[in-house]
Design an enzyme around this catalytic site. Structure first.
Site, short mmCIF file in Angstrom:
data_model
loop_
_atom_site.label_atom_id
_atom_site.label_comp_id
_atom_site.label_asym_id
_atom_site.label_seq_id
_atom_site.Cartn_x
_atom_site.Cartn_y
_atom_site.Cartn_z
N HIS A 20 0.83 -1.20 0.00
CA HIS A 20 0.00 0.00 0.00
C HIS A 20 0.87 1.26 0.00
O HIS A 20 1.75 1.43 0.83
CB HIS A 20 -0.91 -0.01 1.22
N ASP A 28 7.34 7.40 -20.78
CA ASP A 28 7.71 7.43 -22.19
C ASP A 28 9.19 7.10 -22.34
O ASP A 28 9.92 6.97 -21.35
CB ASP A 28 7.33 8.77 -22.82
N HIS A 101 6.54 18.73 -14.19
CA HIS A 101 7.34 17.63 -14.73
C HIS A 101 8.60 17.42 -13.89
O HIS A 101 8.99 16.28 -13.63
CB HIS A 101 7.69 17.90 -16.19
N TYR A 123 5.87 13.97 -22.29
CA TYR A 123 5.10 14.07 -21.04
C TYR A 123 4.08 12.95 -20.86
O TYR A 123 3.16 13.06 -20.07
CB TYR A 123 4.42 15.44 -20.91
N ASN A 125 3.67 10.23 -19.08
CA ASN A 125 4.19 9.55 -17.90
C ASN A 125 3.13 9.56 -16.81
O ASN A 125 2.38 10.52 -16.69
CB ASN A 125 5.43 10.28 -17.37
#
Length: 134
Positions: A20, A28, A101, A123, A125
């Site tokens: 957990h 990418d 990012h 981007y 991801n």
């Protein structure tokens, strides 16, 4: 042989070992992988395997409590974003958090593993945070 769609041994092992709150990232081809974080490199060539295909396969195996995306993904709108929005609306990804990012790259340092795809859309991801099934 396994009945579920995930056949990759390394990826199956990592998902089975998640607890957990643990983080699994699907990224990418250009996302850097921090030293010390396990890399499961599925990339073969541009677009193979694609981000969405890998994500859907992982979601068949992994209980997701929440996910993290980069703000830049919302700004750039890569094709995978429409699928992510559908999965989010269906409740498959739990709650959503947005970071820059650069902050997502910092978060990647605490990931249990990073799965590199052949995706070449910037981007594309996601950080998936493991939930529990009970």
């Amino acid at each position: 042989m396994k009945k579920t769609p995930l056949l990759n041994i390394a990826l199956s092992r990592v998902i089975a070992s998640l607890g957990h709150g643990d983080i699994l990232m699907i990224v990418d081809a250009g996302m850097p992988v921090p030293s010390g974080v396990e890399l499961i490199d599925l990339a073969v060539t541009h677009g193979i395997p694609d981000f969405v295909g890998v994500l859907n396969t992982v979601l068949a195996e992994m209980q997701v409590e929440s996910h993290v995306l980069a703000d830049e993904m919302r700004d750039r709108q890569p094709p995978a974003l429409a699928v992510l929005d559908q999965l989010n609306a269906a409740g498959s990804l739990g709650s959503q958090r947005l970071l820059s990012h650069e902050a997502l790259k910092q978060l990647s340092r605490s990931a249990r593993a990073i799965v590199r795809t052949g995706e070449c859309q910037p981007y594309t991801n996601i950080a998936l945070v493991a939930g529990v099934v009970f």
